[in-house]
Design a protein around this motif. Structure first.
Motif, short mmCIF file in Angstrom:
data_model
loop_
_atom_site.label_atom_id
_atom_site.label_comp_id
_atom_site.label_asym_id
_atom_site.label_seq_id
_atom_site.Cartn_x
_atom_site.Cartn_y
_atom_site.Cartn_z
N ASP A 1 0.82 -1.21 0.00
CA ASP A 1 0.00 0.00 0.00
C ASP A 1 0.86 1.26 0.00
OD1 ASP A 1 -2.19 -1.66 2.29
OD2 ASP A 1 -2.51 -1.37 0.14
N THR A 2 2.17 1.10 0.11
CA THR A 2 3.07 2.25 0.10
C THR A 2 2.96 3.00 -1.22
OG1 THR A 2 4.64 1.24 1.62
CG2 THR A 2 5.49 2.95 0.15
N ALA A 3 2.64 4.28 -1.12
CA ALA A 3 2.43 5.09 -2.32
C ALA A 3 2.14 6.53 -1.91
CB ALA A 3 1.25 4.55 -3.13
N VAL A 4 2.16 7.39 -2.89
CA VAL A 4 1.60 8.73 -2.71
C VAL A 4 0.13 8.64 -3.07
CG1 VAL A 4 1.64 11.14 -3.45
CG2 VAL A 4 3.79 9.85 -3.24
N TYR A 5 -0.71 9.08 -2.18
CA TYR A 5 -2.16 9.01 -2.37
C TYR A 5 -2.69 10.38 -2.76
CZ TYR A 5 -2.39 4.30 -0.51
OH TYR A 5 -2.25 2.94 -0.34
N TYR A 6 -3.49 10.39 -3.81
CA TYR A 6 -4.06 11.62 -4.34
C TYR A 6 -5.58 11.54 -4.28
CZ TYR A 6 0.52 12.15 -6.58
OH TYR A 6 1.87 12.26 -6.83
N CYS A 7 -6.21 12.64 -3.92
CA CYS A 7 -7.65 12.74 -4.08
C CYS A 7 -7.94 13.58 -5.32
CB CYS A 7 -8.33 13.33 -2.86
SG CYS A 7 -7.76 14.96 -2.36
N ALA A 8 -9.05 13.27 -5.94
CA ALA A 8 -9.42 13.95 -7.18
C ALA A 8 -10.93 14.12 -7.21
CB ALA A 8 -8.95 13.15 -8.39
N ALA A 9 -11.39 15.14 -7.90
CA ALA A 9 -12.82 15.42 -7.93
C ALA A 9 -13.27 15.71 -9.36
CB ALA A 9 -13.14 16.62 -7.03
N THR A 10 -14.54 15.42 -9.59
CA THR A 10 -15.14 15.73 -10.88
C THR A 10 -16.57 16.20 -10.67
OG1 THR A 10 -15.70 14.88 -13.08
CG2 THR A 10 -15.87 13.34 -11.26
N GLN A 11 -16.99 17.15 -11.49
CA GLN A 11 -18.37 17.60 -11.49
C GLN A 11 -19.17 16.88 -12.58
OE1 GLN A 11 -19.74 20.33 -9.61
NE2 GLN A 11 -17.88 20.51 -8.37
N ARG A 12 -18.49 16.05 -13.36
CA ARG A 12 -19.13 15.39 -14.48
C ARG A 12 -19.93 14.18 -14.01
NH1 ARG A 12 -14.26 13.98 -18.15
NH2 ARG A 12 -15.89 13.13 -19.50
N TYR A 13 -20.93 13.85 -14.82
CA TYR A 13 -21.73 12.66 -14.56
C TYR A 13 -21.41 11.60 -15.63
CZ TYR A 13 -24.65 15.30 -11.30
OH TYR A 13 -25.11 16.04 -10.24
#
Length: 124
Positions: free
Chosen positions: A89-101
């Motif tokens: 599980d070692t990693a850089v974790y990123y969150c991301a967002a979208t307004q698209r459906y």
């Protein structure tokens, strides 16, 4: 839109960590949010995602039963609770967002806004 990821750190195998992603700039309840990770020398991969009202979730197979994604729309925050951590599980974790459906939420190209990443290191 700005996304601020935090909560990473050093853990031992079997430990737990909870990542947070604070969202600002647009109506948070209109955004679907995903977590991705990139391990050293590997491509970034999908980890989990959550729908706008938190009713729908999705996980990559390797984290099912160990990770839980959730959101608090009052706090504009998405969480990733990571239990039973493994060295892989070692990693850089990123969150991301979208307004698209109606997009493929496992595809990083579906997301328009990204956080800066938080490093998770799991030792054996």
């Amino acid at each position: 839109v700005q996304l601020q990821a935090s909560g990473g750190g050093l853990a031992q195998a079997g430990d737990s960590l909870k990542l947070s992603c604070v969202y600002s700039g647009r109506l948070f309840s209109n955004a679907a949010v995903g977590w991705f990770r990139q391990a050293p020398g590997k491509e970034r991969e999908f980890v989990a995602r959550i729908g706008r009202r938190g009713a729908s979730e999705g996980y990559t197979n390797s984290v099912k039963g160990r990770f839980t994604i959730s959101r608090d729309n009052d706090k504009n925050t998405v969480y990733l609770q990571m239990n039973s951590l493994k060295p892989e599980d070692t990693a850089v974790y990123y969150c991301a967002a979208t307004q698209r459906y109606y997009v493929d939420y496992k595809d990083e190209g579906s997301y328009s806004d990204w956080g800066q990443g938080t490093l998770v290191t799991v030792s054996s």
